[in-house]
Design a protein around this motif. Structure first.
Motif, PDB file in Angstrom:
ATOM      1  N   VAL A   1       0.848  -1.201   0.000  1.00 30.42           N
ATOM      2  CA  VAL A   1       0.000   0.000   0.000  1.00 30.42           C
ATOM      3  C   VAL A   1       0.880   1.247   0.000  1.00 30.42           C
ATOM      4  CG1 VAL A   1      -1.692   1.331   1.314  1.00 30.42           C
ATOM      5  CG2 VAL A   1      -1.930  -1.155   1.138  1.00 30.42           C
ATOM      6  N   GLN A   2       1.894   1.242   0.837  1.00 30.75           N
ATOM      7  CA  GLN A   2       2.810   2.375   0.869  1.00 30.75           C
ATOM      8  C   GLN A   2       3.480   2.566  -0.487  1.00 30.75           C
ATOM      9  OE1 GLN A   2       2.439   0.001   3.161  1.00 30.75           O
ATOM     10  NE2 GLN A   2       3.068   0.661   5.217  1.00 30.75           N
ATOM     11  N   GLN A   3       3.827   1.462  -1.133  1.00 35.23           N
ATOM     12  CA  GLN A   3       4.451   1.549  -2.452  1.00 35.23           C
ATOM     13  C   GLN A   3       3.468   2.086  -3.491  1.00 35.23           C
ATOM     14  OE1 GLN A   3       5.861  -2.437  -3.121  1.00 35.23           O
ATOM     15  NE2 GLN A   3       7.262  -2.360  -1.381  1.00 35.23           N
ATOM     16  N   LEU A   4       2.205   1.667  -3.411  1.00 35.17           N
ATOM     17  CA  LEU A   4       1.199   2.165  -4.347  1.00 35.17           C
ATOM     18  C   LEU A   4       1.056   3.675  -4.228  1.00 35.17           C
ATOM     19  CD1 LEU A   4      -1.125   1.635  -6.408  1.00 35.17           C
ATOM     20  CD2 LEU A   4      -2.651   1.461  -4.430  1.00 35.17           C
ATOM     21  N   PHE A   5       0.995   4.167  -3.000  1.00 35.27           N
ATOM     22  CA  PHE A   5       0.766   5.596  -2.783  1.00 35.27           C
ATOM     23  C   PHE A   5       1.986   6.449  -3.136  1.00 35.27           C
ATOM     24  CE2 PHE A   5      -2.688   4.789   0.665  1.00 35.27           C
ATOM     25  CZ  PHE A   5      -3.596   4.465  -0.322  1.00 35.27           C
ATOM     26  N   THR A   6       3.143   5.820  -3.293  1.00 33.55           N
ATOM     27  CA  THR A   6       4.353   6.573  -3.636  1.00 33.55           C
ATOM     28  C   THR A   6       4.870   6.219  -5.034  1.00 33.55           C
ATOM     29  OG1 THR A   6       5.678   4.904  -2.452  1.00 33.55           O
ATOM     30  CG2 THR A   6       5.064   6.901  -1.238  1.00 33.55           C
ATOM     31  N   ASN A   7       4.042   5.533  -5.819  1.00 36.26           N
ATOM     32  CA  ASN A   7       4.374   5.182  -7.206  1.00 36.26           C
ATOM     33  C   ASN A   7       5.642   4.326  -7.311  1.00 36.26           C
ATOM     34  OD1 ASN A   7       2.183   6.769  -7.818  1.00 36.26           O
ATOM     35  ND2 ASN A   7       3.345   8.458  -8.703  1.00 36.26           N
ATOM     36  N   THR A   8       5.848   3.452  -6.318  1.00 38.56           N
ATOM     37  CA  THR A   8       7.023   2.573  -6.335  1.00 38.56           C
ATOM     38  C   THR A   8       6.627   1.097  -6.350  1.00 38.56           C
ATOM     39  OG1 THR A   8       7.178   2.626  -3.905  1.00 38.56           O
ATOM     40  CG2 THR A   8       8.448   4.270  -5.131  1.00 38.56           C
ATOM     41  N   LEU A   9       5.359   0.802  -6.563  1.00 41.66           N
ATOM     42  CA  LEU A   9       4.901  -0.587  -6.568  1.00 41.66           C
ATOM     43  C   LEU A   9       5.430  -1.314  -7.802  1.00 41.66           C
ATOM     44  CD1 LEU A   9       3.081  -2.740  -5.212  1.00 41.66           C
ATOM     45  CD2 LEU A   9       1.196  -1.898  -6.637  1.00 41.66           C
TER      46      LEU A   9
END
Length: 209
Positions: A62-70
């Motif tokens: 989720v953190q990666q999704l919100f920071t465009n790093t997923l």
């Protein structure tokens, strides 16, 4: 060096501008300026639920999704959301840990097409809080505790008049946080007037006074 009384008071406050001091800050690129509105117009809290992949917790995705790093190739489900650029002001893990991605003075991208209390485009004048979970399932006690404290702190800085789920501001399009979310528990923790809550969540409560 002795700190002045004013400085000591400032550091005791829950806010550093639009950032909550108790949250783990992880800045998202997915935000924008709010429209030119009086500060009193930021009067809605929107409760969401999210987990990535759905039903899996503590993955950090989720953190990666919100920071465009997923990594879109890390799980087959991610292909269905590939390229999605979204954010929320806050995210509360199952443990109750609090994350913040966007200053509450800014516009996060959490609501999408939406309408509530006679206004459209709820991103413009709301604060979004994501709970780690899956719509229809229950949430953990530490999440409710963190959520209640956060809502009370938000009320100290913004003129909150309403709190609703994503399902209430985008009915038919969204179903979160869903029937597993205990609105009565949240109401009892906040002690806010019932009129601030969606009518659909008031079953079993005495009529508002």
């Amino acid at each position: 060096m002795t700190r002045s009384p004013d400085a000591a008071r400032d550091t005791a406050l829950p806010w550093d501008g639009g950032w909550h001091r108790a949250a783990q800050r992880l800045v998202s690129p997915n935000y924008g300026d709010r429209p030119a509105l009086p500060s009193s117009a930021i009067d809605l809290i929107v409760v969401h639920s999210i987990s990535l992949p759905p039903g899996e917790y503590g993955t950090g995705h989720v953190q990666q999704l919100f920071t465009n790093t997923l990594d879109w190739d890390a799980h087959p489900y991610f292909q269905s959301i590939r390229g999605l650029a979204v954010s929320s002001h806050f995210f509360i893990e199952r443990t109750g840990m609090l994350w913040q991605f966007v200053s509450c003075d800014q516009r996060a991208w959490h609501a999408g097409q939406s309408s509530y209390r006679g206004r459209n485009q709820c991103n413009d004048d709301s604060i979004g809080i994501e709970l780690e979970g899956l719509e229809g399932r229950e949430f953990e006690a530490p999440q409710y505790q963190t959520l209640a404290r956060l809502c009370l702190d938000i009320e100290k800085r913004y003129a909150i008049e309403y709190i609703a789920g994503h399902e209430h501001i985008a009915p038919g399009r969204k179903q979160d946080p869903g029937p597993g979310f205990d609105w009565r528990l949240l109401h009892d923790a906040l002690r806010w007037p019932l009129r601030r809550f969606p009518v659909a969540t008031l079953a079993g409560h005495p009529p508002p006074r």
